[in-house]
Enzyme design. Structure first.
Site, PDB file in Angstrom:
ATOM      1  N   ASP A  36       0.862  -1.183   0.000  1.00 39.12           N
ATOM      2  CA  ASP A  36       0.000   0.000   0.000  1.00 39.12           C
ATOM      3  C   ASP A  36       0.898   1.232   0.000  1.00 39.12           C
ATOM      4  O   ASP A  36       2.117   1.114   0.161  1.00 39.12           O
ATOM      5  CB  ASP A  36      -0.939  -0.011   1.206  1.00 39.12           C
ATOM      6  CG  ASP A  36      -2.300   0.595   0.878  1.00 39.12           C
ATOM      7  OD1 ASP A  36      -2.321   1.710   0.300  1.00 39.12           O
ATOM      8  OD2 ASP A  36      -3.337  -0.017   1.215  1.00 39.12           O
ATOM      9  N   ASP A  63       3.394   2.464  -4.565  1.00 39.29           N
ATOM     10  CA  ASP A  63       2.434   3.283  -5.293  1.00 39.29           C
ATOM     11  C   ASP A  63       2.298   2.684  -6.683  1.00 39.29           C
ATOM     12  O   ASP A  63       3.272   2.663  -7.456  1.00 39.29           O
ATOM     13  CB  ASP A  63       2.945   4.725  -5.359  1.00 39.29           C
ATOM     14  CG  ASP A  63       1.995   5.669  -6.077  1.00 39.29           C
ATOM     15  OD1 ASP A  63       1.113   5.199  -6.813  1.00 39.29           O
ATOM     16  OD2 ASP A  63       2.154   6.893  -5.913  1.00 39.29           O
ATOM     17  N   VAL A  64       1.113   2.190  -7.023  1.00 37.90           N
ATOM     18  CA  VAL A  64       0.952   1.461  -8.285  1.00 37.90           C
ATOM     19  C   VAL A  64       1.025   2.369  -9.508  1.00 37.90           C
ATOM     20  O   VAL A  64       1.039   1.865 -10.641  1.00 37.90           O
ATOM     21  CB  VAL A  64      -0.356   0.642  -8.307  1.00 37.90           C
ATOM     22  CG1 VAL A  64      -0.363  -0.403  -7.192  1.00 37.90           C
ATOM     23  CG2 VAL A  64      -1.586   1.543  -8.220  1.00 37.90           C
ATOM     24  N   ASN A  90      -5.554  -5.205  -6.264  1.00 43.37           N
ATOM     25  CA  ASN A  90      -6.742  -4.636  -5.637  1.00 43.37           C
ATOM     26  C   ASN A  90      -6.684  -3.120  -5.434  1.00 43.37           C
ATOM     27  O   ASN A  90      -7.713  -2.496  -5.167  1.00 43.37           O
ATOM     28  CB  ASN A  90      -6.951  -5.333  -4.277  1.00 43.37           C
ATOM     29  CG  ASN A  90      -7.972  -4.661  -3.412  1.00 43.37           C
ATOM     30  OD1 ASN A  90      -9.173  -4.736  -3.673  1.00 43.37           O
ATOM     31  ND2 ASN A  90      -7.524  -4.001  -2.355  1.00 43.37           N
ATOM     32  N   TYR A 155     -14.167   6.040 -13.838  1.00 43.86           N
ATOM     33  CA  TYR A 155     -14.160   4.780 -13.084  1.00 43.86           C
ATOM     34  C   TYR A 155     -14.654   3.627 -13.946  1.00 43.86           C
ATOM     35  O   TYR A 155     -14.022   2.558 -13.989  1.00 43.86           O
ATOM     36  CB  TYR A 155     -15.034   4.927 -11.835  1.00 43.86           C
ATOM     37  CG  TYR A 155     -14.970   3.747 -10.895  1.00 43.86           C
ATOM     38  CD1 TYR A 155     -13.954   3.632  -9.961  1.00 43.86           C
ATOM     39  CD2 TYR A 155     -15.934   2.740 -10.951  1.00 43.86           C
ATOM     40  CE1 TYR A 155     -13.890   2.554  -9.098  1.00 43.86           C
ATOM     41  CE2 TYR A 155     -15.877   1.653 -10.092  1.00 43.86           C
ATOM     42  CZ  TYR A 155     -14.853   1.570  -9.166  1.00 43.86           C
ATOM     43  OH  TYR A 155     -14.794   0.487  -8.316  1.00 43.86           O
ATOM     44  N   LYS A 159     -12.529   0.323 -15.048  1.00 42.77           N
ATOM     45  CA  LYS A 159     -12.927  -1.027 -14.636  1.00 42.77           C
ATOM     46  C   LYS A 159     -13.345  -1.881 -15.830  1.00 42.77           C
ATOM     47  O   LYS A 159     -13.108  -3.099 -15.845  1.00 42.77           O
ATOM     48  CB  LYS A 159     -14.050  -0.947 -13.602  1.00 42.77           C
ATOM     49  CG  LYS A 159     -13.615  -0.336 -12.276  1.00 42.77           C
ATOM     50  CD  LYS A 159     -12.508  -1.146 -11.605  1.00 42.77           C
ATOM     51  CE  LYS A 159     -12.191  -0.628 -10.213  1.00 42.77           C
ATOM     52  NZ  LYS A 159     -11.160  -1.438  -9.512  1.00 42.77           N
ATOM     53  N   THR A 190     -17.679  -0.828   3.181  1.00 48.03           N
ATOM     54  CA  THR A 190     -16.324  -0.442   3.562  1.00 48.03           C
ATOM     55  C   THR A 190     -16.332   1.022   4.003  1.00 48.03           C
ATOM     56  O   THR A 190     -17.341   1.723   3.830  1.00 48.03           O
ATOM     57  CB  THR A 190     -15.344  -0.601   2.384  1.00 48.03           C
ATOM     58  OG1 THR A 190     -15.664   0.397   1.390  1.00 48.03           O
ATOM     59  CG2 THR A 190     -15.424  -1.986   1.762  1.00 48.03           C
TER      60      THR A 190
END
Length: 250
Positions: A36, A63-64, A90, A155, A159, A190
């Site tokens: 993360d 950091d992706v 994820n 988004y 996705k 969440t």
């Protein structure tokens, strides 16, 4: 134990679905890297879980959106654990904005984390898994990777890309012993939903025929299945974990 002896990386593993997946993998015998961003709760979470699970959990800042950090995540994990047997791709963020008000900067930020980040992690994972001749990658897509929704242009674009990227990677990777699948969560209970007013929350609940939001552990269980040997003949699919959200749509 279903994941005994396996080494797993979970990106976005410090909270929500990611953290639930980390916990389930540890319960099933895996060693797990929480990946993360720096400054997240990941380091503290990993330390607590490491104490509970006999030294099988560690944290690595990643950091992706940074290819060098992603590549280093996999290099360091192999150096310390010896292999990467499964990855939950994820890490992601939300984003709601009318399209005519969406800036280039925000659009590109959402795409970079939710789609390009998935690509970067998958690419690094494939390089390791091809050398091993085995492995399982699970990408986190969404119900909005299959259906559109107002005010989510960036988004849903990201996705939807994850869903088709998963298919392509699965075809490429299959001859080399690597499986690639995706999960399509519905609305999950969440912290991201914690600030919604009750009317909006009840509206989201009504979208699901089962009459409730999903729980992070339910998505984690889907990851556990796709990542493990029970899904050995499953690749290129998106498993919807959505309380029936997509069942009545076409």
């Amino acid at each position: 134990m279903r994941m005994q002896g396996k080494n797993v990386i979970v990106t976005g593993g410090a909270s929500g679905i990611g953290l639930a997946s980390v916990e389930r993998c540890l319960e099933e015998g895996a060693s797990v890297v929480i990946a993360d961003i720096a400054g997240s709760d990941g380091e503290a979470r990993a330390a607590a879980l490491d104490d509970k699970h006999a030294g099988r959990c560690l944290f690595k800042a990643c950091d992706v959106t940074d290819s060098a950090q992603v590549d280093r995540l996999f290099e360091d994990t192999v150096a310390e654990l010896g292999s990467v047997d499964a990855v939950f791709n994820n890490a992601g963020i939300g984003g709601i904005c009318p399209t005519d008000e969406l800036s280039d900067e925000e659009y590109l930020r959402i795409i970079d984390i939710n789609l390009n980040g998935v690509f970067r992690v998958a690419r690094a994972a494939l390089r390791v898994m091809y050398r091993q001749g085995s492995g399982s990658i699970v990408n986190c897509a969404s119900i909005l990777g299959v259906f559109g929704q107002s005010q989510t242009a960036a988004y849903t674009a990201a996705k939807g890309g994850v869903v088709n990227l998963t298919r392509t990677l699965a075809i490429e990777a299959a001859p080399k012993g690597v499986r690639v699948n995706a999960i399509g969560p519905g609305y999950i209970d969440t912290p991201l939903l914690a600030d919604l007013d009750d009317e909006l929350l009840q509206g989201l609940i009504r979208l699901h025929p089962l009459g409730r939001l999903g729980r992070p552990q339910e998505v984690a269980n889907a990851f556990l299945f796709l990542a493990g040997d029970e899904a050995s003949f499953t690749t290129g699919t998106t498993l919807m974990v959505d309380g029936g959200f997509t069942a009545g749509k076409s």
